[in-house]
Design a protein around this motif. Structure first.
Motif, mmCIF file in Angstrom:
data_model
loop_
_atom_site.group_PDB
_atom_site.id
_atom_site.type_symbol
_atom_site.label_atom_id
_atom_site.label_comp_id
_atom_site.label_asym_id
_atom_site.label_seq_id
_atom_site.Cartn_x
_atom_site.Cartn_y
_atom_site.Cartn_z
ATOM 1 N N GLU A 170 10.581 -2.276 2.948
ATOM 2 C CA GLU A 170 10.922 -3.653 2.592
ATOM 3 C C GLU A 170 10.041 -4.666 3.302
ATOM 4 O O GLU A 170 9.812 -5.750 2.800
ATOM 5 N N LYS A 171 9.547 -4.306 4.483
ATOM 6 C CA LYS A 171 8.671 -5.263 5.155
ATOM 7 C C LYS A 171 7.262 -4.728 5.353
ATOM 8 O O LYS A 171 6.496 -5.250 6.159
ATOM 9 N N PRO B 62 1.285 -6.146 10.256
ATOM 10 C CA PRO B 62 -0.162 -5.959 10.375
ATOM 11 C C PRO B 62 -0.523 -4.490 10.192
ATOM 12 O O PRO B 62 0.273 -3.608 10.498
ATOM 13 N N GLU B 63 -1.747 -4.257 9.674
ATOM 14 C CA GLU B 63 -2.132 -2.899 9.307
ATOM 15 C C GLU B 63 -2.164 -1.941 10.499
ATOM 16 O O GLU B 63 -1.966 -0.751 10.350
ATOM 17 N N ASP B 64 -2.427 -2.489 11.685
ATOM 18 C CA ASP B 64 -2.539 -1.586 12.834
ATOM 19 C C ASP B 64 -1.214 -1.476 13.591
ATOM 20 O O ASP B 64 -1.183 -1.138 14.763
ATOM 21 N N SER B 65 -0.114 -1.772 12.913
ATOM 22 C CA SER B 65 1.191 -1.673 13.571
ATOM 23 C C SER B 65 1.444 -0.254 14.074
ATOM 24 O O SER B 65 0.965 0.712 13.477
ATOM 25 N N ASN B 66 2.214 -0.149 15.122
ATOM 26 C CA ASN B 66 2.594 1.164 15.632
ATOM 27 C C ASN B 66 3.819 1.656 14.850
ATOM 28 O O ASN B 66 4.949 1.585 15.310
ATOM 29 N N ASN C 202 0.831 -1.188 0.000
ATOM 30 C CA ASN C 202 0.000 0.000 0.000
ATOM 31 C C ASN C 202 0.875 1.252 0.000
ATOM 32 O O ASN C 202 1.230 1.795 1.035
ATOM 33 N N LEU C 203 1.202 1.692 -1.217
ATOM 34 C CA LEU C 203 2.121 2.828 -1.346
ATOM 35 C C LEU C 203 1.500 4.108 -0.797
ATOM 36 O O LEU C 203 2.190 4.952 -0.261
ATOM 37 N N GLN C 204 0.168 4.210 -0.960
ATOM 38 C CA GLN C 204 -0.471 5.438 -0.485
ATOM 39 C C GLN C 204 -0.385 5.573 1.031
ATOM 40 O O GLN C 204 -0.093 6.649 1.540
ATOM 41 N N ALA C 205 -0.623 4.467 1.713
ATOM 42 C CA ALA C 205 -0.514 4.502 3.173
ATOM 43 C C ALA C 205 0.920 4.843 3.568
ATOM 44 O O ALA C 205 1.164 5.602 4.500
ATOM 45 N N PHE C 206 1.850 4.297 2.810
ATOM 46 C CA PHE C 206 3.262 4.534 3.092
ATOM 47 C C PHE C 206 3.612 6.007 2.874
ATOM 48 O O PHE C 206 4.309 6.622 3.677
ATOM 49 N N GLU C 207 3.071 6.568 1.789
ATOM 50 C CA GLU C 207 3.355 7.984 1.500
ATOM 51 C C GLU C 207 2.774 8.894 2.593
ATOM 52 O O GLU C 207 3.415 9.843 3.034
ATOM 53 N N THR C 208 1.562 8.572 3.030
ATOM 54 C CA THR C 208 0.934 9.356 4.091
ATOM 55 C C THR C 208 1.818 9.350 5.336
ATOM 56 O O THR C 208 2.089 10.386 5.945
ATOM 57 N N LEU C 209 2.288 8.154 5.674
ATOM 58 C CA LEU C 209 3.159 7.990 6.829
ATOM 59 C C LEU C 209 4.437 8.820 6.660
ATOM 60 O O LEU C 209 4.887 9.513 7.564
#
Lengths: 173, 332
Positions: free
Chosen positions: A47-48, A53-57, A5-12
């Motif tokens: 990379e990982k 899991p999606e709700d990771s901190n 999920n690149l979008q979630a990654f970009e938001t982060l």
């Protein structure tokens, strides 16, 4: 390969890149070095990213990873500079201010390692000065939940800061 | 102290520190603290944790770091792309080896590019992400997801010719002596210098060319049209004919620009636009009324942000399953 999920990654990335650079600066004192470290940590996370899991901190993970990398970086730099004839006095900070700086960084990690909801409640109350009722209204949760999250934040901070708490007395005395 | 009580005691302490307690609560807490020295110690520990938090927020520097997030994100993306193209990196461990592998990789890939450009085929693939590239003549191409572009040689002689599968936006450097040709399925697009997009995904029924500036010749074996800025040509494989019409899709480049405009657009068309712009897989379930229309515009928003707006304006309900999003209800 599973689509990440690149979008979630970009938001982060957009949300945390600056705070993490600010944090890294507290160790390396150089913006370019700090940025390099934070970039490396994001690459490592990517990379990982699909295996977590999606709700990771993520915030907690990123702050801890940046801290560790900064420490490695300083260690390497120290090794390197001890080979050269760098003037000793330049590197030596006063004991007390070193401890203060270390405490400050540990607190920053500890706060950012709080679970997301818990951190948010704590931040709204302590940073933004919102009352329990205001926090509850803003987040659409009950005051009871705010109470529980605040107490959880304190308990987790105490657990995480452990021996550093002794320093706090020392600092404020 | 009783363990079961721990939570509620901690809550009372937190409340007191945050000055949220009533006078009675404060008195009760005080008497609890005085009951045992362990209680007092517990209180003080939490108070220190609390002070630590306040210390942190007070020391938070208000000064903004001079960081350009767009630039940093672009930088990270290019590094990610390198990493994905070279999974061999993960086999190495140790920084030295990694650096050595990196240098080797750069050396090999630049050699490969050089060698291919001499007179071999070059293939550029964009899979999960859009990709920008510059051709040997200086023309630029942005490839949409799941698209590829190939060409032979380095354009040093004859017609500049490339083959496209999928979708791309071209900005072609003008060279009257050397027309630029794109082969896309059974069609040819020919230009001298202009900007336009070509959409030719396999599995889609048409090939479409939309012109932004300049003049484009779009041809198949059966027909040929000249397209000007703002026009769109559509090739239908069954008839092999090309039809020309004004371009009515304001969002034809949104996959590249991330700018989206909806003006009384039907929900079905909205979903199609979003799927194209974000490479998402949004579906509408049959129970959703077909009459829903949307007027809104978005600039550089994430898919999540767009969905949140649609959700609140149309009262949408949707469920997310893996990569797929299904709209299951709408209040319009």
């Amino acid at each position: 390969m599973a689509a990440k999920n690149l979008q979630a990654f970009e938001t982060l990335f957009r949300q945390l890149f600056k705070p993490l650079c600010g944090f890294a600066m507290k160790y390396v004192r150089d913006l370019d070095e700090a940025k390099g470290i934070v970039h490396d940590v994001f690459i490592q996370l990517w990379e990982k990213f699909d295996q977590l899991p999606e709700d990771s901190n993520y915030r907690g993970y990123l702050f801890t990873a940046v801290r560790n990398r900064c420490l490695n970086h300083l260690r390497d730099r120290k090794k390197f500079s001890s080979l050269s004839d760098a003037p000793e006095g330049a590197r030596i900070e006063e004991n007390r201010s070193m401890e203060a700086a270390e405490l400050e960084r540990e607190i920053e990690v500890a706060i950012n390692m709080l679970p997301e909801r818990c951190r948010l409640v704590f931040e709204m109350n302590r940073q933004d000065g919102l009352s329990y009722i205001q926090v509850a209204e803003k987040l659409g949760i009950s005051v009871k939940t705010v109470e529980a999250q605040m107490s959880k934040a304190l308990a987790l901070l105490r657990e995480r800061l452990g021996e550093f708490l002794v320093l706090i007395i020392f600092m404020s005395s | 102290m009783d363990i079961d009580q721990n939570d509620s005691i901690n809550e009372q302490i937190a409340k007191s520190l945050a000055r949220e307690t009533s006078a009675e609560e404060e008195a009760a807490l005080m008497s609890w603290r005085q009951q045992a020295s362990a209680n007092e110690k517990h209180y003080q520990d939490l108070e220190k944790a609390f002070d630590a938090g306040d210390r942190y927020y007070q020391s938070q520097s208000k000064a903004e770091l001079a960081i350009d997030l767009d630039k940093e994100w672009a930088h990270l993306q290019s590094r990610l792309m390198e990493a994905e193209e070279a999974p061999v990196r993960t086999l190495w461990s140790g920084q030295t080896l990694r650096i050595a592998a990196g240098i080797l990789l750069v050396a090999i890939s630049s050699f490969v590019v050089y060698w291919m450009n001499r007179d071999q085929s070059t293939v550029i693939v964009a899979s999960a992400e859009t990709r920008s590239l510059t051709l040997p003549d200086g023309s630029t191409v942005v490839l949409n997801r799941n698209s590829s572009l190939s060409y032979t040689g380095d354009f040093s002689e004859g017609v500049r010719s490339v083959t496209l599968t999928g979708e791309a936006f071209f900005e072609i450097v003008r060279n009257e002596q050397r027309p630029f040709q794109i082969q896309a399925q059974a069609t040819t697009v020919e230009v001298l210098g202009t900007s336009f997009s070509v959409r030719a995904y396999q599995g889609e029924p048409e090939v479409a060319v939309t012109v932004q500036t300049g003049l484009v010749k779009f041809s198949s074996t059966e027909s040929e049209v000249k397209l000007q800025a703002g026009e769109r040509g559509v090739f239908t494989p069954a008839t092999r004919k090309i039809a020309k019409a004004p371009n009515e899709d304001a969002n034809f480049l949104s996959w590249k620009t991330h700018k989206i405009i909806f003006e009384s657009t039907s929900l079905q068309a909205v979903v199609e636009t979003l799927n194209r712009a974000y490479g998402s897989q949004i579906m509408i379930s049959a129970t959703v009324p077909a009459t829903c229309a949307v007027t809104a515009s978005f600039d550089q928003q994430s898919l999540e942000a767009v969905l949140a707006v649609l959700k609140s304006t149309l009262n949408l309900t949707y469920r997310i399953q893996g990569n797929k999003i299904e709209i299951i209800g709408a209040g319009c």
